[in-house]
Scaffold this motif. Structure first.
Motif, PDB file in Angstrom:
ATOM      1  N   GLY A  41       0.816  -1.205   0.000  1.00  0.00           N
ATOM      2  CA  GLY A  41       0.000   0.000   0.000  1.00  0.00           C
ATOM      3  C   GLY A  41       0.853   1.261   0.000  1.00  0.00           C
ATOM      4  N   PRO A  42       0.230   2.425  -0.201  1.00  0.00           N
ATOM      5  CA  PRO A  42       0.965   3.692  -0.310  1.00  0.00           C
ATOM      6  C   PRO A  42       1.721   4.032   0.968  1.00  0.00           C
ATOM      7  CG  PRO A  42      -1.302   3.927  -1.079  1.00  0.00           C
ATOM      8  CD  PRO A  42      -1.217   2.611  -0.380  1.00  0.00           C
ATOM      9  N   ARG A  43       2.819   4.819   0.788  1.00  0.00           N
ATOM     10  CA  ARG A  43       3.642   5.254   1.919  1.00  0.00           C
ATOM     11  C   ARG A  43       4.085   6.695   1.696  1.00  0.00           C
ATOM     12  NH1 ARG A  43       3.212   2.739   6.029  1.00  0.00           N
ATOM     13  NH2 ARG A  43       5.323   2.270   6.719  1.00  0.00           N
ATOM     14  N   ARG A  44       4.207   7.428   2.801  1.00  0.00           N
ATOM     15  CA  ARG A  44       4.830   8.737   2.756  1.00  0.00           C
ATOM     16  C   ARG A  44       6.351   8.573   2.710  1.00  0.00           C
ATOM     17  NH1 ARG A  44       2.499  11.065   8.181  1.00  0.00           N
ATOM     18  NH2 ARG A  44       3.279   8.992   8.740  1.00  0.00           N
ATOM     19  N   PHE A  45       7.043   9.632   2.355  1.00  0.00           N
ATOM     20  CA  PHE A  45       8.503   9.568   2.309  1.00  0.00           C
ATOM     21  C   PHE A  45       9.064   9.202   3.679  1.00  0.00           C
ATOM     22  CE2 PHE A  45      12.785  11.321   2.478  1.00  0.00           C
ATOM     23  CZ  PHE A  45      13.334  10.845   1.293  1.00  0.00           C
ATOM     24  N   LEU A 101      12.297   5.538 -10.234  1.00  0.00           N
ATOM     25  CA  LEU A 101      11.162   4.620 -10.346  1.00  0.00           C
ATOM     26  C   LEU A 101       9.939   5.326 -10.921  1.00  0.00           C
ATOM     27  CD1 LEU A 101      11.615   2.670  -6.997  1.00  0.00           C
ATOM     28  CD2 LEU A 101      11.898   1.749  -9.302  1.00  0.00           C
ATOM     29  N   GLU A 102       9.784   6.612 -10.618  1.00  0.00           N
ATOM     30  CA  GLU A 102       8.712   7.384 -11.247  1.00  0.00           C
ATOM     31  C   GLU A 102       8.955   7.495 -12.747  1.00  0.00           C
ATOM     32  OE1 GLU A 102       6.777  10.868  -9.177  1.00  0.00           O
ATOM     33  OE2 GLU A 102       8.652  10.747  -8.043  1.00  0.00           O
ATOM     34  N   ASP A 103      10.182   7.817 -13.121  1.00  0.00           N
ATOM     35  CA  ASP A 103      10.517   7.945 -14.542  1.00  0.00           C
ATOM     36  C   ASP A 103      10.301   6.626 -15.285  1.00  0.00           C
ATOM     37  OD1 ASP A 103      11.205  10.572 -14.119  1.00  0.00           O
ATOM     38  OD2 ASP A 103      13.364  10.187 -14.001  1.00  0.00           O
ATOM     39  N   GLN A 155       4.313   6.175  -8.556  1.00  0.00           N
ATOM     40  CA  GLN A 155       3.704   7.479  -8.802  1.00  0.00           C
ATOM     41  C   GLN A 155       3.420   8.165  -7.471  1.00  0.00           C
ATOM     42  OE1 GLN A 155       0.123   6.571 -10.951  1.00  0.00           O
ATOM     43  NE2 GLN A 155      -0.948   5.744  -9.180  1.00  0.00           N
ATOM     44  N   ARG A 156       3.340   9.491  -7.521  1.00  0.00           N
ATOM     45  CA  ARG A 156       2.991  10.273  -6.335  1.00  0.00           C
ATOM     46  C   ARG A 156       1.521  10.642  -6.370  1.00  0.00           C
ATOM     47  NH1 ARG A 156       7.462  14.918  -6.250  1.00  0.00           N
ATOM     48  NH2 ARG A 156       7.502  14.407  -8.470  1.00  0.00           N
ATOM     49  N   ARG A 157       0.938  10.735  -5.178  1.00  0.00           N
ATOM     50  CA  ARG A 157      -0.479  11.125  -5.095  1.00  0.00           C
ATOM     51  C   ARG A 157      -0.665  11.992  -3.857  1.00  0.00           C
ATOM     52  NH1 ARG A 157      -4.794   8.404  -2.581  1.00  0.00           N
ATOM     53  NH2 ARG A 157      -3.513   6.517  -2.378  1.00  0.00           N
ATOM     54  N   TYR A 162       3.607   7.940  -1.920  1.00  0.00           N
ATOM     55  CA  TYR A 162       4.108   7.206  -3.077  1.00  0.00           C
ATOM     56  C   TYR A 162       3.385   5.875  -3.142  1.00  0.00           C
ATOM     57  CZ  TYR A 162       7.935  10.578  -3.121  1.00  0.00           C
ATOM     58  OH  TYR A 162       8.669  11.731  -3.179  1.00  0.00           O
ATOM     59  N   GLU A 163       3.067   5.451  -4.349  1.00  0.00           N
ATOM     60  CA  GLU A 163       2.384   4.178  -4.526  1.00  0.00           C
ATOM     61  C   GLU A 163       2.827   3.548  -5.839  1.00  0.00           C
ATOM     62  OE1 GLU A 163      -1.755   5.096  -4.505  1.00  0.00           O
ATOM     63  OE2 GLU A 163      -1.655   6.299  -6.327  1.00  0.00           O
TER      64      GLU A 163
END
Length: 206
Positions: free
Chosen positions: A32-36, A58-60, A65-67, A78-79
């Motif tokens: 699941g999603p995590r903050r920095f 990893l985004e590139d 992706q960030r949300r 980040y997820e």
């Protein structure tokens, strides 16, 4: 990003996720999603600069992706993207393969890493069904067992049969080292929770 300049699919995959820490970032996001700050806690040996760089890479690569979360949280998480989630069987297979490697390094497992370890060492003959909440270091995980398979997600399940609350260090010691479950709080179906704690095996060293 560095490239192997090799058309093989393995090389092209490593071009995207083969840098140091990259797959461990994926591991931390798998449930699941995590903050920095959460990622920093799960990967304490990675410097903030290196972690930021890996996240950008990893985004590139279309893996992460960030949300932005809606108010009042107002935080960025980040997820994994759908392509990133396609790495799940790769991560699980690597976890199973690596669990037999010796010697065992010192250090603690993050809650995410421990929950993935539980998934990869679950004995389907020990427990056929059940829904549990496992709270590690204050972080809740939803555990679903159905038809002998175990699935894990970050967050609290609805109406769990049992809730296990402890630390990642304690649960690891109980499950993999056979320690007495001191420091483990159980609510709900105690018999189910006890069977769950005994449903995992340490793989034989390779």
């Amino acid at each position: 990003m560095r490239s192997y300049q090799d058309p093989c699919g393995i090389a092209r995959a490593l071009d995207r996720v083969g840098e140091r820490w990259a797959l461990l970032v994926v591991r931390e996001l798998l449930l699941g999603p995590r903050r920095f700050t959460d990622l920093r806690a799960g990967l304490p040996s990675a410097s903030p600069n290196v972690l930021s760089q890996r996240l950008r890479e990893l985004e590139d690569a279309g893996v992460v992706q960030r949300r932005a979360l809606a108010p009042p949280v107002a935080a960025t998480v980040y997820e994994l993207t759908p392509r990133g989630r396609d790495l799940e069987p790769v991560i699980v297979a690597l976890a199973r393969w690596g669990s037999r490697a010796v010697p065992l390094p010192r250090g603690e497992l993050s809650p995410s890493a421990l929950m993935i370890a539980l998934r990869t060492t679950f004995d389907p003959g020990a427990l056929s069904r059940g829904r549990l909440a496992v709270v590690l270091d204050g972080e809740p995980f939803s555990v679903e067992i159905a038809r002998g398979a175990l699935s894990v997600a970050r967050g609290e399940p609805e109406a769990p049969d049992a809730t296990i609350t402890t630390t990642a260090r304690t649960l690891r010691a109980v499950v993999f080292a056979g320690h007495e479950p001191r420091g483990v709080e159980i609510a709900g179906d105690a018999a189910l929770a006890t069977r769950f704690l005994g449903a995992f095996a340490r793989p034989a060293p390779a």
